[in-house]
Design a protein around this motif. Structure first.
Motif, PDB file in Angstrom:
ATOM      1  N   ARG A  86      -3.116 -31.390  -4.015  1.00  0.00           N
ATOM      2  CA  ARG A  86      -2.514 -30.808  -2.520  1.00  0.00           C
ATOM      3  C   ARG A  86      -2.214 -32.137  -1.709  1.00  0.00           C
ATOM      4  NH1 ARG A  86      -4.050 -26.496   1.320  1.00  0.00           N
ATOM      5  NH2 ARG A  86      -3.858 -27.361   3.470  1.00  0.00           N
ATOM      6  N   LEU A  87      -0.909 -32.233  -1.621  1.00  0.00           N
ATOM      7  CA  LEU A  87      -0.453 -33.394  -0.869  1.00  0.00           C
ATOM      8  C   LEU A  87       0.579 -32.913   0.297  1.00  0.00           C
ATOM      9  CD1 LEU A  87      -0.324 -36.501  -0.826  1.00  0.00           C
ATOM     10  CD2 LEU A  87       1.548 -36.367  -2.494  1.00  0.00           C
ATOM     11  N   SER A  88       0.450 -33.565   1.381  1.00  0.00           N
ATOM     12  CA  SER A  88       1.290 -33.331   2.506  1.00  0.00           C
ATOM     13  C   SER A  88       1.594 -34.547   3.376  1.00  0.00           C
ATOM     14  CB  SER A  88       0.522 -32.091   3.255  1.00  0.00           C
ATOM     15  OG  SER A  88      -0.566 -32.532   3.972  1.00  0.00           O
ATOM     16  N   PRO A 147       2.437 -24.177  -5.365  1.00  0.00           N
ATOM     17  CA  PRO A 147       2.261 -23.753  -4.217  1.00  0.00           C
ATOM     18  C   PRO A 147       1.167 -24.609  -3.362  1.00  0.00           C
ATOM     19  CG  PRO A 147       1.201 -22.709  -5.824  1.00  0.00           C
ATOM     20  CD  PRO A 147       1.943 -23.653  -6.446  1.00  0.00           C
ATOM     21  N   VAL A 148       0.898 -23.897  -2.297  1.00  0.00           N
ATOM     22  CA  VAL A 148      -0.282 -24.858  -1.316  1.00  0.00           C
ATOM     23  C   VAL A 148      -1.344 -23.804  -1.039  1.00  0.00           C
ATOM     24  CG1 VAL A 148      -0.578 -25.682   0.776  1.00  0.00           C
ATOM     25  CG2 VAL A 148       1.762 -25.963  -0.150  1.00  0.00           C
ATOM     26  N   CYS A 149      -2.668 -24.050  -1.164  1.00  0.00           N
ATOM     27  CA  CYS A 149      -3.689 -23.295  -1.165  1.00  0.00           C
ATOM     28  C   CYS A 149      -4.323 -23.270   0.128  1.00  0.00           C
ATOM     29  CB  CYS A 149      -4.788 -23.727  -2.086  1.00  0.00           C
ATOM     30  SG  CYS A 149      -4.455 -23.879  -3.933  1.00  0.00           S
ATOM     31  N   LEU A 150      -4.819 -21.966   0.642  1.00  0.00           N
ATOM     32  CA  LEU A 150      -5.302 -21.759   1.999  1.00  0.00           C
ATOM     33  C   LEU A 150      -6.855 -22.059   1.490  1.00  0.00           C
ATOM     34  CD1 LEU A 150      -5.613 -20.953   4.910  1.00  0.00           C
ATOM     35  CD2 LEU A 150      -6.209 -18.480   3.828  1.00  0.00           C
ATOM     36  N   ASN A 202       0.605 -20.830   1.232  1.00  0.00           N
ATOM     37  CA  ASN A 202       1.309 -19.558   0.953  1.00  0.00           C
ATOM     38  C   ASN A 202       0.567 -18.881  -0.057  1.00  0.00           C
ATOM     39  OD1 ASN A 202       1.728 -21.485  -1.090  1.00  0.00           O
ATOM     40  ND2 ASN A 202       3.699 -21.125  -1.579  1.00  0.00           N
ATOM     41  N   VAL A 203      -0.644 -19.397  -0.387  1.00  0.00           N
ATOM     42  CA  VAL A 203      -1.467 -18.721  -1.582  1.00  0.00           C
ATOM     43  C   VAL A 203      -2.923 -18.927  -1.166  1.00  0.00           C
ATOM     44  CG1 VAL A 203       0.148 -18.975  -3.573  1.00  0.00           C
ATOM     45  CG2 VAL A 203      -1.377 -20.749  -2.998  1.00  0.00           C
ATOM     46  N   VAL A 204      -3.752 -18.059  -1.530  1.00  0.00           N
ATOM     47  CA  VAL A 204      -5.205 -18.163  -1.582  1.00  0.00           C
ATOM     48  C   VAL A 204      -5.782 -18.632  -3.091  1.00  0.00           C
ATOM     49  CG1 VAL A 204      -7.301 -17.038  -1.276  1.00  0.00           C
ATOM     50  CG2 VAL A 204      -5.743 -16.745   0.151  1.00  0.00           C
ATOM     51  N   CYS A 205      -6.489 -19.730  -3.038  1.00  0.00           N
ATOM     52  CA  CYS A 205      -7.051 -19.992  -4.201  1.00  0.00           C
ATOM     53  C   CYS A 205      -8.493 -19.883  -4.100  1.00  0.00           C
ATOM     54  CB  CYS A 205      -6.807 -21.585  -4.376  1.00  0.00           C
ATOM     55  SG  CYS A 205      -4.863 -22.169  -4.551  1.00  0.00           S
ATOM     56  N   PRO A 206      -8.881 -18.959  -5.044  1.00  0.00           N
ATOM     57  CA  PRO A 206     -10.215 -18.668  -5.018  1.00  0.00           C
ATOM     58  C   PRO A 206     -11.201 -19.437  -5.760  1.00  0.00           C
ATOM     59  CG  PRO A 206      -9.241 -17.200  -6.348  1.00  0.00           C
ATOM     60  CD  PRO A 206      -8.075 -17.882  -5.725  1.00  0.00           C
ATOM     61  N   SER A 207     -12.569 -19.656  -5.280  1.00  0.00           N
ATOM     62  CA  SER A 207     -13.370 -20.338  -6.184  1.00  0.00           C
ATOM     63  C   SER A 207     -14.153 -19.417  -7.260  1.00  0.00           C
ATOM     64  CB  SER A 207     -14.243 -21.198  -5.366  1.00  0.00           C
ATOM     65  OG  SER A 207     -13.625 -22.023  -4.505  1.00  0.00           O
TER      66      SER A 207
END
Length: 456
Positions: free
Chosen positions: A441-443, A452-455, A29-34
């Motif tokens: 991130r754990l699924s 939130p969950v990073c793309l 649901n989100v983009v986590c940029p580097s």
């Protein structure tokens, strides 16, 4: 025998679960940029980790480097303040002098001058391996000569011996770079424009191309590089490598201290008043990815309760225009500033609050710790930042458990904003930046236990 089969079936089942879980990651649901904290903006009183992701006001287990050891970490040189004017013909000249101290081995580099996309310059020790870099290097060739070698995209394009490889031999010449706009060519000559050395073709128009100057091992040769005809170019002291010296007029670098007019890099850093660092990413509506962007900061605090200031922030994280950051000691008073900070509560001096600020006005406040004069405040807070350029919002949250702290609307992403990290306190405080894969991130079967969950 039965137990062996049972064990094998159970192991196969676990493997199947692992593969299914790996396949079914769920919907991000989100983009986590580097990105990282830009070491060239670091305040002199603070420290950054080698990876530029942890900012602190103390040295953490030796992983932090002093501010004066930052800036260019690999490329041993300096970058010009101004880019090349790609829309017109232009020219710049660089004089070089080197005095050979010992035999220069084959392919050992003495100096390098080139033109490159600015973001590539410090990725590797030399420019020659990049396809958007065109450089001239003085190197040892075949143990007989010192040669000028033209390089681009990892290829040697031209080679010219300029002196014998002899101890105590001195060479002084100049290199002339001519940009021909109509032909997209970069012509390089030696000493005079008519003495053509190499022609670089198909130069990338529209790129942010800067001249770059580097000087290598002082045990090989004492070397200087000087900009000539410097009406439009100047070496940027804030990019100077820590082992290189620079003259006060910002025109000459060397790998030895020529005289008292040469100094090491600007050891004040870029930020003079603001005690912090700026992120090296710009959040901009034009770069909209379809999902909100998100990153986290782990704030670790270890302070004596009675010694906290009543006015200054212990730490702050915020967003504003890059050029506004050093106008004052804090960004929370800026009209285009959106900030969260930890400081003494206004209503209760015996407590620490998280406060949000915009346009010089406090928006919200929540108590995170009650103090007493005999107590030490030692804690770790995880803060998350949602930036939705489509909606024009910035949301501040506190993770574990997730709780919204504040939400700002009408943020002008079209003009671009930068993340800013500040520490204005002499006790132990550190800010650890977490982006992309560094965010937990754990699924299980596509269900994420942490939001939130990073793309990725």
């Amino acid at each position: 025998m039965c137990s062996l089969w049972s064990g094998a079936i159970f192991a196969a089942f676990l493997l199947l679960l692992h593969l299914v879980n790996k396949r079914m990651k769920g919907t991000a649901n989100v983009v986590c940029p580097s990105f990282c904290m830009n070491s060239s903006t670091l305040h002199p009183e603070l420290h950054l980790s080698e990876m530029d992701t942890v900012l602190s006001n103390y040295k953490i287990n030796g992983i932090n480097s002093q501010n004066e050891e930052k800036q260019l970490k690999k490329f041993k040189g300096v970058i010009s303040k101004n880019p090349i004017d790609m829309l017109d013909n232009s020219m710049f000249e660089v004089g070089f002098t080197f005095d050979v101290i010992t035999d220069v081995g084959h392919n050992q580099v003495i100096f390098q001058v080139g033109v490159a996309k600015k973001g590539l310059i410090d990725l590797d020790a030399t420019l020659g391996i990049h396809d958007k870099a065109w450089s001239i290097a003085a190197v040892g060739c075949e143990n007989k000569y010192i040669c000028l070698i033209a390089q681009s995209d990892g290829k040697d394009i031209e080679k010219l011996p300029i002196s014998e490889n002899k101890i105590n031999s001195t060479v002084s010449k100049k290199i002339i770079f001519q940009w021909i706009y109509s032909k997209r060519e970069l012509l390089v000559s030696l000493n005079i424009p008519e003495h053509r050395f190499v022609k670089f073709e198909d130069i990338a128009l529209g790129e942010d191309l800067h001249p770059a100057f580097a000087i290598y091992n002082p045990t090989l040769a004492k070397t200087t590089l000087t900009l000539l005809k410097t009406s439009h170019l100047e070496m940027d002291v804030t990019t100077l490598h820590r082992t290189v010296f620079m003259s006060d007029d910002n025109n000459t670098i060397s790998n030895f201290k020529v005289n008292e007019k040469f100094t090491r890099r600007n050891n004040r850093g870029n930020l003079i008043k603001y005690k912090g660092a700026i992120g090296d990413v710009q959040f901009n509506k034009m770069l909209y990815s379809g999902l909100p962007e998100y990153f986290e900061v782990v704030a670790s605090i270890d302070i004596i309760a009675y010694d906290t200031e009543t006015q200054g922030c212990i730490f702050e994280v915020g967003f504003t225009r890059q050029h506004l950051v050093d106008r004052g000691k804090t960004i929370r008073y800026l009209a285009t500033g959106w900030v969260i900070c930890a400081k003494r509560c206004q209503q209760d001096r015996n407590a620490i609050c998280l406060q949000t600020w915009h346009d010089g006005q406090q928006q919200k406040s929540s108590t995170i710790y009650h103090l007493s004069k005999s107590k030490r405040y030692k804690d770790e807070i995880v803060l998350g930042f949602f930036l939705d350029s489509r909606r024009g919002t910035i949301e501040f949250i506190r993770r574990s458990p997730k709780k919204q702290i504040d939400l700002f609307n009408n943020v002008p992403f079209s003009k671009g904003i930068y993340p800013v990290f500040g520490i204005n306190y002499h006790q132990k405080v550190s800010l650890k930046l977490q982006t992309a894969a560094s965010i937990p991130r754990l699924s299980l079967f596509g269900y994420h236990f942490k939001k939130p969950v990073c793309l990725l």
